[in-house]
Scaffold this motif. Sequence first.
Motif, PDB file in Angstrom:
ATOM      1  N   CYS A 118       5.667   5.990 -13.298  1.00 15.18           N
ATOM      2  CA  CYS A 118       5.487   5.905 -11.842  1.00 15.18           C
ATOM      3  C   CYS A 118       5.453   4.462 -11.351  1.00 15.18           C
ATOM      4  CB  CYS A 118       4.206   6.627 -11.435  1.00 15.18           C
ATOM      5  SG  CYS A 118       4.286   8.425 -11.671  1.00 15.18           S
ATOM      6  N   GLY A 119       5.671   3.511 -12.287  1.00 16.56           N
ATOM      7  CA  GLY A 119       5.778   2.116 -11.877  1.00 16.56           C
ATOM      8  C   GLY A 119       4.547   1.272 -12.101  1.00 16.56           C
ATOM      9  N   PHE A 120       3.477   1.857 -12.651  1.00 16.48           N
ATOM     10  CA  PHE A 120       2.278   1.078 -12.964  1.00 16.48           C
ATOM     11  C   PHE A 120       2.420   0.477 -14.360  1.00 16.48           C
ATOM     12  CE2 PHE A 120       0.633   4.035  -9.777  1.00 16.48           C
ATOM     13  CZ  PHE A 120      -0.144   3.197  -8.982  1.00 16.48           C
ATOM     14  N   HIS A 121       2.307  -0.834 -14.444  1.00 17.22           N
ATOM     15  CA  HIS A 121       2.391  -1.479 -15.748  1.00 17.22           C
ATOM     16  C   HIS A 121       1.049  -2.083 -16.145  1.00 17.22           C
ATOM     17  CE1 HIS A 121       6.764  -1.267 -16.743  1.00 17.22           C
ATOM     18  NE2 HIS A 121       6.722  -0.767 -15.530  1.00 17.22           N
ATOM     19  N   SER A 122       0.002  -1.628 -15.475  1.00 19.68           N
ATOM     20  CA  SER A 122      -1.368  -1.960 -15.832  1.00 19.68           C
ATOM     21  C   SER A 122      -2.161  -0.673 -15.712  1.00 19.68           C
ATOM     22  CB  SER A 122      -1.948  -3.023 -14.897  1.00 19.68           C
ATOM     23  OG  SER A 122      -3.360  -3.068 -14.998  1.00 19.68           O
ATOM     24  N   LEU A 123      -2.741  -0.215 -16.829  1.00 21.69           N
ATOM     25  CA  LEU A 123      -3.484   1.045 -16.806  1.00 21.69           C
ATOM     26  C   LEU A 123      -4.715   0.928 -15.922  1.00 21.69           C
ATOM     27  CD1 LEU A 123      -3.139   3.827 -18.005  1.00 21.69           C
ATOM     28  CD2 LEU A 123      -4.610   3.158 -19.901  1.00 21.69           C
ATOM     29  N   SER A 124      -5.354  -0.226 -15.922  1.00 19.64           N
ATOM     30  CA  SER A 124      -6.545  -0.400 -15.079  1.00 19.64           C
ATOM     31  C   SER A 124      -6.173  -0.319 -13.605  1.00 19.64           C
ATOM     32  CB  SER A 124      -7.220  -1.736 -15.390  1.00 19.64           C
ATOM     33  OG  SER A 124      -6.343  -2.825 -15.127  1.00 19.64           O
ATOM     34  N   ALA A 125      -5.004  -0.888 -13.226  1.00 18.36           N
ATOM     35  CA  ALA A 125      -4.553  -0.803 -11.833  1.00 18.36           C
ATOM     36  C   ALA A 125      -4.245   0.634 -11.447  1.00 18.36           C
ATOM     37  CB  ALA A 125      -3.325  -1.688 -11.634  1.00 18.36           C
ATOM     38  N   PHE A 126      -3.679   1.395 -12.374  1.00 19.01           N
ATOM     39  CA  PHE A 126      -3.389   2.804 -12.121  1.00 19.01           C
ATOM     40  C   PHE A 126      -4.674   3.596 -11.899  1.00 19.01           C
ATOM     41  CE2 PHE A 126      -2.884   7.083 -14.144  1.00 19.01           C
ATOM     42  CZ  PHE A 126      -2.206   7.674 -13.084  1.00 19.01           C
ATOM     43  N   TYR A 127      -5.669   3.400 -12.775  1.00 16.36           N
ATOM     44  CA  TYR A 127      -6.931   4.132 -12.640  1.00 16.36           C
ATOM     45  C   TYR A 127      -7.626   3.776 -11.323  1.00 16.36           C
ATOM     46  CZ  TYR A 127      -7.186   6.431 -17.174  1.00 16.36           C
ATOM     47  OH  TYR A 127      -6.978   7.281 -18.235  1.00 16.36           O
ATOM     48  N   GLU A 128      -7.591   2.507 -10.960  1.00 14.93           N
ATOM     49  CA  GLU A 128      -8.227   2.075  -9.715  1.00 14.93           C
ATOM     50  C   GLU A 128      -7.538   2.703  -8.505  1.00 14.93           C
ATOM     51  OE1 GLU A 128      -8.968  -2.045  -7.147  1.00 14.93           O
ATOM     52  OE2 GLU A 128      -8.336  -2.158  -9.242  1.00 14.93           O
ATOM     53  N   ALA A 129      -6.186   2.665  -8.492  1.00 18.46           N
ATOM     54  CA  ALA A 129      -5.440   3.228  -7.364  1.00 18.46           C
ATOM     55  C   ALA A 129      -5.616   4.742  -7.290  1.00 18.46           C
ATOM     56  CB  ALA A 129      -3.961   2.871  -7.498  1.00 18.46           C
ATOM     57  N   PHE A 130      -5.621   5.397  -8.435  1.00 16.19           N
ATOM     58  CA  PHE A 130      -5.753   6.853  -8.455  1.00 16.19           C
ATOM     59  C   PHE A 130      -7.134   7.265  -7.942  1.00 16.19           C
ATOM     60  CE2 PHE A 130      -6.029  11.149  -9.974  1.00 16.19           C
ATOM     61  CZ  PHE A 130      -4.715  11.595 -10.001  1.00 16.19           C
ATOM     62  N   HIS A 131      -8.172   6.569  -8.394  1.00 15.01           N
ATOM     63  CA  HIS A 131      -9.529   6.919  -7.960  1.00 15.01           C
ATOM     64  C   HIS A 131      -9.692   6.678  -6.470  1.00 15.01           C
ATOM     65  CE1 HIS A 131     -13.917   6.604  -7.479  1.00 15.01           C
ATOM     66  NE2 HIS A 131     -13.957   7.467  -8.489  1.00 15.01           N
ATOM     67  N   GLU A 132      -9.103   5.608  -5.963  1.00 16.77           N
ATOM     68  CA  GLU A 132      -9.187   5.325  -4.531  1.00 16.77           C
ATOM     69  C   GLU A 132      -8.522   6.429  -3.706  1.00 16.77           C
ATOM     70  OE1 GLU A 132      -7.381   2.122  -1.299  1.00 16.77           O
ATOM     71  OE2 GLU A 132      -7.649   1.494  -3.390  1.00 16.77           O
ATOM     72  N   ARG A 136       0.833  -1.210   0.000  1.00 14.85           N
ATOM     73  CA  ARG A 136       0.000   0.000   0.000  1.00 14.85           C
ATOM     74  C   ARG A 136       0.864   1.255   0.000  1.00 14.85           C
ATOM     75  NH1 ARG A 136      -5.056   1.677   0.804  1.00 14.85           N
ATOM     76  NH2 ARG A 136      -5.787  -0.455   0.990  1.00 14.85           N
ATOM     77  N   SER A 137       1.960   1.249   0.740  1.00 12.58           N
ATOM     78  CA  SER A 137       2.842   2.418   0.788  1.00 12.58           C
ATOM     79  C   SER A 137       3.468   2.691  -0.574  1.00 12.58           C
ATOM     80  CB  SER A 137       3.928   2.200   1.842  1.00 12.58           C
ATOM     81  OG  SER A 137       3.365   2.063   3.133  1.00 12.58           O
ATOM     82  N   ILE A 138       3.868   1.618  -1.269  1.00  9.23           N
ATOM     83  CA  ILE A 138       4.436   1.779  -2.611  1.00  9.23           C
ATOM     84  C   ILE A 138       3.372   2.328  -3.561  1.00  9.23           C
ATOM     85  CG2 ILE A 138       5.355   0.537  -4.608  1.00  9.23           C
ATOM     86  CD1 ILE A 138       6.733  -1.365  -2.629  1.00  9.23           C
ATOM     87  N   ARG A 139       2.165   1.754  -3.492  1.00  6.85           N
ATOM     88  CA  ARG A 139       1.099   2.206  -4.386  1.00  6.85           C
ATOM     89  C   ARG A 139       0.742   3.673  -4.127  1.00  6.85           C
ATOM     90  NH1 ARG A 139      -4.766  -0.665  -4.505  1.00  6.85           N
ATOM     91  NH2 ARG A 139      -4.765   0.162  -2.383  1.00  6.85           N
ATOM     92  N   ASN A 140       0.637   4.055  -2.848  1.00  6.54           N
ATOM     93  CA  ASN A 140       0.318   5.450  -2.536  1.00  6.54           C
ATOM     94  C   ASN A 140       1.405   6.392  -3.030  1.00  6.54           C
ATOM     95  OD1 ASN A 140      -2.085   4.764  -1.335  1.00  6.54           O
ATOM     96  ND2 ASN A 140      -1.298   4.829   0.763  1.00  6.54           N
ATOM     97  N   ALA A 141       2.666   5.994  -2.864  1.00  8.83           N
ATOM     98  CA  ALA A 141       3.767   6.841  -3.315  1.00  8.83           C
ATOM     99  C   ALA A 141       3.740   6.991  -4.831  1.00  8.83           C
ATOM    100  CB  ALA A 141       5.106   6.255  -2.860  1.00  8.83           C
ATOM    101  N   ARG A 142       3.413   5.925  -5.534  1.00  8.98           N
ATOM    102  CA  ARG A 142       3.331   5.994  -6.990  1.00  8.98           C
ATOM    103  C   ARG A 142       2.180   6.897  -7.443  1.00  8.98           C
ATOM    104  NH1 ARG A 142       4.710  -0.427  -7.942  1.00  8.98           N
ATOM    105  NH2 ARG A 142       6.906  -0.111  -8.491  1.00  8.98           N
ATOM    106  N   VAL A 143       1.041   6.772  -6.779  1.00 11.98           N
ATOM    107  CA  VAL A 143      -0.110   7.601  -7.132  1.00 11.98           C
ATOM    108  C   VAL A 143       0.185   9.076  -6.848  1.00 11.98           C
ATOM    109  CG1 VAL A 143      -2.487   8.135  -6.491  1.00 11.98           C
ATOM    110  CG2 VAL A 143      -1.819   5.775  -6.878  1.00 11.98           C
TER     111      VAL A 143
END
Length: 308
Positions: free
Chosen positions: A275-289, A244-251
Amino acid sequence: MRDLYEAYGSLIGHRYLVHDEEPAKAFPSRFANISLQEACATRFQGSAAQFEMSSNHHGLDLVILSFALSGQTLCYRQRNSECTAPAGAAILHTTDTALHARAKGGGEVMAVALPRAKLGALVADPDHLTLRLLPAENAALALFAGYARNFLALGGVPDQRMAGLIGDQLCDLAALALGVNGRGGEKAEDGQALTDARYHRAMAYIVRHLANPALGDREVARHLGLSPSSVRQLFARKQTTLARSIRNARVERAAAMLADPGQSRRKIVTVAYECGFHSLSAFYEAFHERYDAQPRDFRAAALPRSPD
């Protein structure tokens, strides 16, 4: 430069005699400082080539760890001993005796002053709190230096409770770097000093390597010199997880890029990839969250509108 040293001396009770000064262009006269009751941290941008520091005339009995940073080399002499610290290393010295110093290079110096009585109660050999070199390979020293940098980055004096906690943790980490006694070891292990310092160091590593898609517990563990399970426990103590910390830092990095007018033409998929996202759907999901908005809408709201 002389004004800088006079200002620093007034903070910790010394007089400075500057013998040689480098050109102002090479050594800008500025520094960052936070002074608390139990700790004083200062980071110099540049340094005089040669100076003398008097013994303390405020009656304070302090121990100072002076770090050579970014290309700097420090040569300190106190009593009949002399130490040379290359970049990354530190020199421990005291305030009860005059210090003769030379600095080479054009880098930075960070100095952290701690009460001798408080630090001496935690180290294995209090009589060894004299001029000595602490090599860059000292793992506890690296934790101490990283924590001190974060302390300086606060940009202001924290409240009294937080100030006391920071002073305690700096002493605990310094004691670990110098070699603790039984009490010091228990205090460091039971307190938050190690957890906080390791966490800050882990986050600094994460931020520098966000583009690495393989960034995870093994890479962070290798950097900290811990096991992957210890890294997971470290983040659990902070009520979060490494993932979660990595994902938040990337977002957060992506949001900063999307809000930057200089990067307004960069495609969203490119921002996600960098920023380290290699799935666009994962990026959109993390960003929206994180921001309750889609990246395109976030960028449109953040960037100034062009005039009609």
